[in-house]
Motif scaffolding. Structure first.
Motif, short mmCIF file in Angstrom:
data_model
loop_
_atom_site.label_atom_id
_atom_site.label_comp_id
_atom_site.label_asym_id
_atom_site.label_seq_id
_atom_site.Cartn_x
_atom_site.Cartn_y
_atom_site.Cartn_z
N ILE A 88 11.69 -1.52 -3.07
CA ILE A 88 10.67 -0.76 -3.79
C ILE A 88 9.39 -0.64 -2.98
CG2 ILE A 88 9.28 -0.65 -5.89
CD1 ILE A 88 11.46 -2.20 -7.32
N ASP A 89 8.92 0.58 -2.85
CA ASP A 89 7.62 0.85 -2.21
C ASP A 89 7.03 2.06 -2.92
OD1 ASP A 89 5.43 1.04 -0.62
OD2 ASP A 89 6.50 1.28 1.27
N SER A 90 6.36 1.81 -4.04
CA SER A 90 5.89 2.91 -4.89
C SER A 90 4.60 2.56 -5.61
CB SER A 90 6.97 3.27 -5.92
OG SER A 90 6.48 4.15 -6.90
N PRO A 91 3.69 3.54 -5.73
CA PRO A 91 2.46 3.33 -6.50
C PRO A 91 2.66 3.59 -7.99
CG PRO A 91 2.41 5.50 -5.56
CD PRO A 91 3.70 4.87 -5.08
N GLY A 92 3.87 4.01 -8.38
CA GLY A 92 4.15 4.35 -9.77
C GLY A 92 4.36 5.84 -9.92
N ALA A 123 3.50 -0.95 -7.82
CA ALA A 123 2.44 -0.93 -8.83
C ALA A 123 2.82 -0.03 -9.99
CB ALA A 123 1.12 -0.45 -8.21
N SER A 124 2.24 -0.32 -11.15
CA SER A 124 2.44 0.50 -12.34
C SER A 124 3.93 0.69 -12.62
CB SER A 124 1.71 1.82 -12.20
OG SER A 124 0.31 1.61 -12.17
N VAL A 144 0.94 -5.69 -5.80
CA VAL A 144 1.78 -5.77 -7.00
C VAL A 144 0.90 -5.70 -8.25
CG1 VAL A 144 3.42 -7.22 -8.27
CG2 VAL A 144 3.47 -7.20 -5.77
N GLY A 145 1.41 -5.07 -9.31
CA GLY A 145 0.71 -5.09 -10.59
C GLY A 145 0.31 -3.73 -11.08
N SER A 146 -0.97 -3.57 -11.44
CA SER A 146 -1.52 -2.36 -12.05
C SER A 146 -0.74 -2.02 -13.32
CB SER A 146 -1.48 -1.19 -11.07
OG SER A 146 -2.17 -0.07 -11.60
N ILE A 147 -0.59 -3.00 -14.20
CA ILE A 147 0.12 -2.80 -15.45
C ILE A 147 -0.76 -2.00 -16.41
CG2 ILE A 147 1.21 -3.96 -17.42
CD1 ILE A 147 1.62 -6.39 -15.53
N GLY A 148 -0.34 -0.80 -16.74
CA GLY A 148 -1.14 0.02 -17.62
C GLY A 148 -0.67 1.47 -17.64
#
Length: 318
Positions: A88-92, A123-124, A144-148
Motif C-alpha cells: 500500500i502506498d496511497s493518500p486515500g 493514510a485515510s 500512517v493515519g489521517s483517520i477521518g
C-alpha cells in the motif's frame, strides 16, 4: 506400368516427407509461441499455477475500481495462492472506494492470511484498507493515519459577481442539489453535510476499533486527522511491526505459509483500469484545461487528480 507404379511410390514418399515437415514446422511454431509467451508474460503465464505468495499493489488515489476488486477476488479463489501481501502506498481517496476495497480484503482474509506492507504512505482510505488485513507492517518513516472524512466543494460566487454572472434555478426543495458552487452555502446545507460526514466518520472509527487492538475511546484520540510515522504508529498500535516485504513474509511464515515461496504480483488485466485516477479521465481533464497529451501523467504525478473526486472522501492532502 512400371513407370506409373514408380511415380505413385515417389508421390507417396513426397507426401510423407511433406507431412513430416509440416508437423515439424507446427511443433517449432508452437514452441516459439510458448517461448515468446513465457518471455513476455513470465510469471503471469506459468508462475501462478504453482504455489506462491501473491502481491497486490494499491497505489495512488483510492477509487471504487472494478479491476482491482476482480484481482482481489481472483486471488481469493486461486488455490495456488497460499498468502497475500498488500503493498500500500496511497493518500486515500473516496470513502465509498475505500469501503469497497475494505470489504474485498476482508473476504480475502477469510480465505487465506493477508498482510499489509506500507510503503511511503497509508493514510485515510489507504489506512482503512490496511486495517482490513490481519497484520500491518510499515517502514519507520512511513506516514500512517489521517483517520477521518471530509467533503470539499468550490465557491464561485465571488468570480461570478466580478463577471456579472447570475444563476436562475427552479427546484423542488431548498436542499436539492446543494451545496452548489454557484450559491453561498447556508447553515442548513452545512448541517446536512456535517451529518453525513459524522455518520461516515463514526463508521470509520468503528472499523479501526474493530480491527485494531484499541478501544473506541483510544481510537477517537487518534482519529483527529493526525498522521504518524511508522514508529509512532507502532507505539499507538495502528501497525503491528516495522519493516518491508521481508518482514511481511516472515509474518506469513508464522501463519503456516512457506517462506521460501516465490512472491508473484497480481495485476489488473487492463493497466488503464488501475487504482489511480484513470488515464482516460485524466487526459480528458488535461485537454479541457489546455494541457498536452502528457497532461494525464502531470495530473496524476502532481496529485491534482484528487481535485476531481466526487462525494465524501477520506484522503490526506500533503
Amino acid at each position: 506400368m512400371a513407370t506409373t507404379a514408380d511415380d505413385l511410390i515417389d508421390r507417396r514418399r513426397l507426401r510423407r516427407k511433406l507431412t513430416f515437415w509440416r508437423v515439424c514446422a507446427l511443433l517449432v511454431a508452437a514452441v516459439a509461441i510458448i517461448g515468446a509467451a513465457v518471455a513476455l508474460f513470465g510469471k503471469e503465464f506459468g508462475g501462478k499455477s504453482v504455489d506462491h505468495i501473491a502481491k497486490v499493489k494499491i497505489e495512488g488515489t483510492i477509487l471504487e475500481d472494478e479491476a482491482l476488486l476482480k484481482v482481489l477476488d481472483d486471488v481469493r479463489k486461486a488455490s495456488s495462492v497460499k498468502g497475500v501481501i498488500l503493498s500500500i502506498d496511497s493518500p486515500g481517496g473516496t470513502t465509498a472506494g475505500g469501503e469497497a476495497i475494505f470489504d474485498a480484503v476482508r473476504s480475502l482474509a477469510a480465505a487465506k492470511p493477508v498482510v499489509a506492507q506500507v510503503g511511503t504512505l497509508a493514510a485515510s482510505a489507504g489506512y482503512m484498507i490496511a486495517s482490513a488485513t490481519d497484520h500491518i507492517v510499515a517502514r519507520k518513516s512511513s506516514i500512517v493515519g489521517s483517520i477521518g472524512v471530509l467533503a470539499q466543494f468550490p465557491n464561485f460566487t465571488g468570480l461570478m459577481d466580478k463577471l456579472g454572472i447570475t444563476l436562475d434555478e427552479v427546484k423542488s426543495s431548498p436542499l436539492k442539489a446543494e451545496p452548489s458552487p454557484f450559491n453561498p452555502t447556508t447553515e442548513e446545507e452545512r448541517a446536512m453535510l456535517r451529518s453525513m460526514i459524522l455518520d461516515s466518520y463514526d463508521w470509520f472509527v468503528g472499523i479501526v476499533a474493530d480491527r485494531r487492538p484499541l478501544t473506541r475511546p483510544e481510537v477517537l484520540v487518534l482519529a483527529d486527522g493526525s498522521v504518524f510515522t511508522g514508529r509512532q504508529a507502532l507505539a499507538n498500535k495502528l501497525v503491528d511491526g516495522l519493516g518491508g516485504e521481508k518482514e511481511a513474509i516472515a509474518w506469513l511464515s508464522s501463519k503456516g505459509v512457506t517462506g521460501s515461496l516465490e512472491v508473484i504480483e497480481w495485476k489488473p488485466k487492463k493497466e488503464d483500469a488501475g487504482w489511480l485516477f484513470s488515464k482516460s479521465a485524466a487526459q480528458a481533464v488535461g485537454q479541457a484545461i489546455g494541457l498536452p497529451g502528457a497532461g494525464a501523467d502531470i495530473l496524476r504525478e502532481s496529485g491534482a487528480d484528487r481535485l476531481f473526486l466526487d462525494g465524501l472522501v477520506s484522503v490526506w492532502h500533503p
